[in-house]
Design a protein around this motif. Structure first.
Motif, short mmCIF file in Angstrom:
data_model
loop_
_atom_site.label_atom_id
_atom_site.label_comp_id
_atom_site.label_asym_id
_atom_site.label_seq_id
_atom_site.Cartn_x
_atom_site.Cartn_y
_atom_site.Cartn_z
N ALA A 1 0.84 -1.21 0.00
CA ALA A 1 0.00 0.00 0.00
C ALA A 1 0.87 1.26 0.00
CB ALA A 1 -0.94 0.00 1.20
N TRP A 2 2.00 1.21 0.70
CA TRP A 2 2.93 2.34 0.72
C TRP A 2 3.48 2.59 -0.69
CZ3 TRP A 2 7.97 3.38 -0.52
CH2 TRP A 2 8.54 4.52 0.03
N ILE A 3 3.85 1.52 -1.39
CA ILE A 3 4.36 1.69 -2.76
C ILE A 3 3.30 2.36 -3.63
CG2 ILE A 3 5.25 0.52 -4.81
CD1 ILE A 3 6.20 -1.74 -3.02
N ASP A 4 2.07 1.88 -3.54
CA ASP A 4 0.99 2.43 -4.36
C ASP A 4 0.77 3.91 -4.08
OD1 ASP A 4 0.66 -0.11 -5.38
OD2 ASP A 4 -1.09 -0.58 -4.12
N THR A 5 0.95 4.31 -2.82
CA THR A 5 0.66 5.68 -2.41
C THR A 5 1.80 6.63 -2.71
OG1 THR A 5 -0.78 4.87 -0.63
CG2 THR A 5 0.01 7.15 -0.45
N TRP A 6 3.04 6.18 -2.50
CA TRP A 6 4.16 7.11 -2.46
C TRP A 6 5.15 7.01 -3.61
CZ3 TRP A 6 4.04 11.17 0.52
CH2 TRP A 6 3.21 11.15 1.65
N GLY B 1 4.60 9.59 4.55
CA GLY B 1 5.59 8.82 3.79
C GLY B 1 6.69 8.21 4.61
N GLY B 2 6.93 8.75 5.82
CA GLY B 2 7.93 8.16 6.71
C GLY B 2 9.34 8.19 6.17
N ALA B 3 9.70 9.26 5.45
CA ALA B 3 11.04 9.32 4.84
C ALA B 3 12.15 9.28 5.88
CB ALA B 3 11.17 10.58 3.99
N LEU B 4 11.87 9.77 7.09
CA LEU B 4 12.92 9.80 8.11
C LEU B 4 12.99 8.51 8.91
CD1 LEU B 4 12.48 13.47 9.38
CD2 LEU B 4 13.85 12.59 7.48
N GLN B 5 12.20 7.52 8.52
CA GLN B 5 12.24 6.21 9.19
C GLN B 5 12.29 5.07 8.18
OE1 GLN B 5 9.32 8.26 10.17
NE2 GLN B 5 10.60 9.31 11.66
N LEU B 6 13.08 5.22 7.13
CA LEU B 6 13.17 4.15 6.15
C LEU B 6 13.95 2.98 6.74
CD1 LEU B 6 14.01 6.02 2.81
CD2 LEU B 6 11.79 5.18 3.59
#
Length: 577
Positions: free
Chosen positions: A276-281, A306-311
């Protein structure tokens, strides 16, 4: 350097005013531009290298980027207002003492700023509702006067410039995007979780782990995704647990421990960075998070989705350079201890920082016996350890580095008294809320009860840990902003021969904008990633190192502290050292 103020015409929608100003904010020429013609007008004036002054970079810059226009520098009135409003350096100046207005509110759609620790602080009234009623020209005048009247105007000017440049970088990184392979990401998820399930179903690996958890607890209907159900199930099995946290489960001596820990880890991956994250971001081969400069009160960045700071490390292989391009990944080693050495003027700690591994430098100085001890002691000093190994090692650290430890101890004592502390360049901490202040005064009053006094002391120590860390973390954030700003300037001077980036127009305009030039694509507190044509990757690596040295000089002059970097030139993020 000319100033160019950008503001909306207050009576004619769709008309933008460009006001040329003197360095001290006095008006010169004014030009009326239709909103659709603003990018062309900005591009034309950018040849004179002005400093653009506008209300909010997150509002003004994206349309310019979408039109293929980039600017070198700006002054973000909203971000700068927040600094000048609260800085101890500007006490008594126009911005600091003025009435609360819409300039004090968050930018549209931005998350509320959060603390540098777990403690909440800001009890100021909500922003003025309704239309913003902002007057950028008047606000700029107030800000220039506040800087001129500050106790450390030079430091503040550097901070405001770095903060505003950071806002430009944030929007450029969102626009260009972090190169991302959805195919690689899907392969990682399939390998770890099983094939993508139907909506509402668990992946096969998670379902198998759920069955093992149910079997171990002898509860066939247990739902491990439900925290109340799981806690109830564990208690029925005889475990007196307060929560289902990883730390409590790790302490269990029972067959359920391993499958449950693995289930929690993989479930977190699925919910935070699953399909779902891939589909959204991820679109057109790019992940484009919305960065929020100064989203943390210490000046650190946050993200708005998107949680870019917690990849997590598990999916970093999906961050892949385009064909003919490379990633230059750099992180500052032990940044906060190095910053503490510099801002305290502690020459002994600076000597330890001459090693690429500062902690090993502490060991070689004979202060502690192992690198692990050095790390515990240093983090204990910065974060305020009161128990355990960190606290036990503090006396040794204090004797070896009295100036460094004294600085954070003074910040902690100030916080315990409810006072403000300030970073090196001038960002000040919030004050505790009214309830905290009332409890402190009540505990100090004659006849206060013993429990009341103990509770107030606990609150004081908690806030002291926040202010102890604030001065170091905030100054480290300032160094990182200066590092990125210096790097951005250097990258503009490097041209590669690679083809346009994936998803970019063939002529390098509009859809892309960075063309064949290396550009920043990711930032995480003390780490940056540059996407660069392969033929100039080593030049970019050198630029990263040079920018770090420049950031140190900008903040601390000639003080002999070294900011060591780990730099890797790789094809994918997971390959970085």
């Amino acid at each position: 350097m000319p100033l160019q103020l950008v503001l909306d015409d207050p009576v004619r929608p769709g008309v933008v005013l460009l006001q040329e100003l003197t360095d001290d904010g006095q008006p010169l020429t004014r030009t009326e531009v239709p909103a659709a013609g603003l990018p062309a007008a900005v591009a034309d004036r950018e040849r004179d290298r002005p400093r653009w002054v506008w209300d909010d970079t997150s509002r003004r810059y994206p349309p310019l980027l979408d039109a293929g226009v980039r600017v070198e520098r700006c002054h973000d009135l909203r971000l700068c207002h927040a600094i000048l409003r609260h800085s101890a350096y500007t006490a008594g100046t126009p911005v600091a003492v003025g009435p609360r207005t819409a300039w004090d509110g968050p930018r549209p759609s931005a998350p509320q700023p959060v603390e540098a620790s777990l403690f909440d602080a800001d009890d100021e009234p909500a922003p003025v509702p309704g239309g913003d009623g902002l007057d950028p020209a008047a606000e700029l005048t107030r800000q220039l006067a506040s800087v001129a009247g500050a106790t450390h105007p030079g430091r503040l000017r550097l901070l405001l410039a770095a903060e505003s440049t950071g806002a430009l970088i944030a929007e450029e990184m969102r626009h260009d995007g972090l190169p991302w392979s959805a195919r690689t990401h899907d392969e990682i998820l399939t390998r770890m979780l099983g094939p993508r399930p139907r909506a509402g179903s668990r992946p096969a690996t998670l379902e198998a782990l759920a069955d093992r958890v149910r079997t171990a607890l002898d509860q066939p209907s247990l739902n491990p995704d439900s925290q109340p159900d799981l806690l109830r199930g564990l208690r029925l099995a005889g475990f007196d647990l307060a929560s289902t946290s990883k730390w409590e489960i790790q302490a269990l001596d029972h067959p359920v421990r391993e499958p449950l820990l693995e289930y929690k880890k993989l479930s977190r991956l699925l919910s935070a960075n699953g399909w779902a994250w891939i589909d959204t971001w991820v679109h057109d081969g790019r992940f484009r998070p919305e960065y929020v400069p100064a989203g943390v009160v210490s000046g650190r960045w946050a993200t708005n989705g998107g949680g870019a700071l917690q990849l997590p490390a598990a999916i970093r292989a999906a961050v892949r350079a385009d064909p003919g391009w490379r990633l230059v990944v750099a992180d500052a080693a032990q940044l906060e201890p190095r910053v503490l050495a510099a801002m305290s003027g502690d020459l002994a700690m600076a000597a330890a920082a001459r090693r690429a591994d500062l902690y090993q430098g502490v060991v070689e100085a004979g202060i502690v016996q192992s690198r692990k001890d050095a790390k515990y002691a240093m983090l204990g000093a910065i974060y305020g350890a009161t128990t355990g190994a960190s606290a036990a090692l503090m006396p040794q650290l204090t004797r070896a580095y009295p100036r460094a430890v004294g600085l954070v101890e003074d910040a902690a004592r100030a916080g315990e008294r409810g006072e403000v502390v300030t970073t090196w360049l001038g960002r000040s901490s919030p004050v505790p809320d009214a309830e905290w202040q009332d409890a402190l005064h009540a505990a100090a009053a004659e006849g206060a009860g013993a429990e009341e006094v103990r509770a107030a002391r606990r609150r004081g120590r908690d806030w002291g840990r926040f202010t102890r860390n604030f001065v170091v973390q905030g100054t480290a954030a300032e160094w990182a902003l200066c590092w990125m700003a210096a790097l951005r300037r250097r990258l503009l001077a490097i041209d590669g021969t690679a083809e346009p980036m994936l998803g970019q127009a063939a002529d390098g305009s509009a859809e892309g904008g960075a063309r064949g030039r290396p550009h920043l694509v990711f930032f995480l507190h003390d780490e940056v990633v540059v996407h660069t044509p392969a033929d100039v990757a080593e030049r970019v690596a050198d630029a990263v190192r040079e920018a770090a040295a420049e950031a140190g000089r900008l903040l601390f002059g000639g003080f002999p502290v070294e900011f060591s970097l780990d730099v890797s030139v790789v094809d994918s993020y997971d390959q970085a050292d």
